[in-house]
Scaffold this motif. Sequence first.
Motif, PDB file in Angstrom:
ATOM      1  N   ILE A   1      -3.732   2.781  -9.774  1.00 44.82           N
ATOM      2  CA  ILE A   1      -2.732   1.769  -9.469  1.00 44.82           C
ATOM      3  C   ILE A   1      -3.477   0.538  -8.957  1.00 44.82           C
ATOM      4  O   ILE A   1      -4.174   0.610  -7.950  1.00 44.82           O
ATOM      5  CB  ILE A   1      -1.722   2.263  -8.403  1.00 44.82           C
ATOM      6  N   GLY A   2      -3.328  -0.589  -9.649  1.00 50.19           N
ATOM      7  CA  GLY A   2      -4.039  -1.799  -9.277  1.00 50.19           C
ATOM      8  C   GLY A   2      -3.186  -2.754  -8.464  1.00 50.19           C
ATOM      9  O   GLY A   2      -2.049  -3.031  -8.806  1.00 50.19           O
ATOM     10  N   LEU A   3      -3.732  -3.236  -7.384  1.00 53.48           N
ATOM     11  CA  LEU A   3      -3.082  -4.232  -6.538  1.00 53.48           C
ATOM     12  C   LEU A   3      -4.023  -5.424  -6.365  1.00 53.48           C
ATOM     13  O   LEU A   3      -4.363  -5.816  -5.254  1.00 53.48           O
ATOM     14  CB  LEU A   3      -2.731  -3.639  -5.168  1.00 53.48           C
ATOM     15  N   ASP A   4      -4.447  -5.994  -7.466  1.00 58.45           N
ATOM     16  CA  ASP A   4      -5.488  -7.003  -7.384  1.00 58.45           C
ATOM     17  C   ASP A   4      -5.036  -8.317  -6.748  1.00 58.45           C
ATOM     18  O   ASP A   4      -5.781  -8.919  -6.000  1.00 58.45           O
ATOM     19  CB  ASP A   4      -6.110  -7.260  -8.746  1.00 58.45           C
ATOM     20  N   TRP A   5      -3.823  -8.814  -7.012  1.00 56.78           N
ATOM     21  CA  TRP A   5      -3.420 -10.105  -6.430  1.00 56.78           C
ATOM     22  C   TRP A   5      -3.339 -10.058  -4.904  1.00 56.78           C
ATOM     23  O   TRP A   5      -3.912 -10.910  -4.237  1.00 56.78           O
ATOM     24  CB  TRP A   5      -2.111 -10.587  -7.031  1.00 56.78           C
TER      25      TRP A   5
ATOM     26  N   ASN B   1       0.802  -1.222   0.000  1.00 52.40           N
ATOM     27  CA  ASN B   1       0.000   0.000   0.000  1.00 52.40           C
ATOM     28  C   ASN B   1       0.839   1.277   0.000  1.00 52.40           C
ATOM     29  O   ASN B   1       0.528   2.204  -0.743  1.00 52.40           O
ATOM     30  CB  ASN B   1      -0.978  -0.001   1.162  1.00 52.40           C
ATOM     31  N   PRO B   2       1.915   1.401   0.803  1.00 57.66           N
ATOM     32  CA  PRO B   2       2.728   2.623   0.724  1.00 57.66           C
ATOM     33  C   PRO B   2       3.387   2.813  -0.645  1.00 57.66           C
ATOM     34  O   PRO B   2       3.516   3.944  -1.119  1.00 57.66           O
ATOM     35  CB  PRO B   2       3.792   2.430   1.814  1.00 57.66           C
TER      36      PRO B   2
ATOM     37  N   PHE C   1       1.903  14.233 -13.937  1.00 57.55           N
ATOM     38  CA  PHE C   1       0.852  14.245 -14.964  1.00 57.55           C
ATOM     39  C   PHE C   1      -0.428  14.788 -14.341  1.00 57.55           C
ATOM     40  O   PHE C   1      -1.350  14.047 -14.023  1.00 57.55           O
ATOM     41  CB  PHE C   1       0.618  12.830 -15.517  1.00 57.55           C
ATOM     42  N   LYS C   2      -0.481  16.111 -14.199  1.00 57.67           N
ATOM     43  CA  LYS C   2      -1.594  16.734 -13.487  1.00 57.67           C
ATOM     44  C   LYS C   2      -2.915  16.637 -14.243  1.00 57.67           C
ATOM     45  O   LYS C   2      -3.971  16.654 -13.639  1.00 57.67           O
ATOM     46  CB  LYS C   2      -1.263  18.195 -13.207  1.00 57.67           C
ATOM     47  N   ASP C   3      -2.854  16.512 -15.561  1.00 66.73           N
ATOM     48  CA  ASP C   3      -4.087  16.490 -16.334  1.00 66.73           C
ATOM     49  C   ASP C   3      -4.631  15.077 -16.564  1.00 66.73           C
ATOM     50  O   ASP C   3      -5.626  14.904 -17.236  1.00 66.73           O
ATOM     51  CB  ASP C   3      -3.861  17.167 -17.688  1.00 66.73           C
ATOM     52  N   ARG C   4      -4.008  14.069 -15.989  1.00 64.01           N
ATOM     53  CA  ARG C   4      -4.443  12.681 -16.188  1.00 64.01           C
ATOM     54  C   ARG C   4      -4.834  12.051 -14.857  1.00 64.01           C
ATOM     55  O   ARG C   4      -4.352  12.424 -13.797  1.00 64.01           O
ATOM     56  CB  ARG C   4      -3.329  11.854 -16.809  1.00 64.01           C
TER      57      ARG C   4
ATOM     58  N   MET D   1       3.513   5.788  -5.684  1.00 63.36           N
ATOM     59  CA  MET D   1       3.405   5.796  -7.144  1.00 63.36           C
ATOM     60  C   MET D   1       2.267   6.708  -7.597  1.00 63.36           C
ATOM     61  O   MET D   1       2.408   7.459  -8.572  1.00 63.36           O
ATOM     62  CB  MET D   1       3.181   4.374  -7.662  1.00 63.36           C
ATOM     63  N   SER D   2       1.155   6.655  -6.904  1.00 61.48           N
ATOM     64  CA  SER D   2       0.014   7.503  -7.245  1.00 61.48           C
ATOM     65  C   SER D   2       0.354   8.979  -7.077  1.00 61.48           C
ATOM     66  O   SER D   2       0.029   9.806  -7.942  1.00 61.48           O
ATOM     67  CB  SER D   2      -1.173   7.122  -6.369  1.00 61.48           C
ATOM     68  N   ASN D   3       1.013   9.332  -5.989  1.00 62.09           N
ATOM     69  CA  ASN D   3       1.426  10.728  -5.769  1.00 62.09           C
ATOM     70  C   ASN D   3       2.431  11.184  -6.816  1.00 62.09           C
ATOM     71  O   ASN D   3       2.377  12.322  -7.284  1.00 62.09           O
ATOM     72  CB  ASN D   3       2.014  10.896  -4.369  1.00 62.09           C
ATOM     73  N   PHE D   4       3.356  10.312  -7.203  1.00 63.26           N
ATOM     74  CA  PHE D   4       4.340  10.641  -8.234  1.00 63.26           C
ATOM     75  C   PHE D   4       3.657  10.919  -9.569  1.00 63.26           C
ATOM     76  O   PHE D   4       3.965  11.900 -10.248  1.00 63.26           O
ATOM     77  CB  PHE D   4       5.343   9.484  -8.380  1.00 63.26           C
TER      78      PHE D   4
END
Length: 105
Positions: A67-71, A46-47, A60-63, A52-55
Motif C-alpha cells: 500500500i503506497g502513501l507517497d504524497w 496510516n491506520p 489473498f494469503k498467497d499474494r 487495507m493491508s490486513n484486509f
Amino acid sequence: MGFIIGILLGFGAGYGLSKSLMLAIQAATAMTLFPVISKLFMEALNPIADAMSNFIKKHFKDRQVYIGLDWPILAGRSEFWVTVIVLVPVELLFAIILPNNNILS
C-alpha cells in the motif's frame, strides 16, 4: 530557509523592501506549516493503510500487496517545499518563453 528564499525571490521580482519582507514571511510560514499539516495527514492515513493491508493479507494469503502513501510522506519533507518554492519562478519563465502557450496570453 523559507525567509531567505522569499526575500531573494522578492528582490528578484523587483519588489520593494516591505513587499519582499512580506513575501519572505509568507514563504517561511508556508515552509513551516505545510510539513506539519502533511505529517498530521500522514498520521491519519496510516491506520487506513494498515487496515487495507490486513484486509488484503486476510483475503489473498498467497499474494504480497504493498500500500503506497507517497504524497503524504513526500509532503512531510522540508526539502520538497524548498524545491517547490524555488521552481515556481522557473516554471513561470518556461511558460513565458515556450512556444504555443495560450494560458498566459
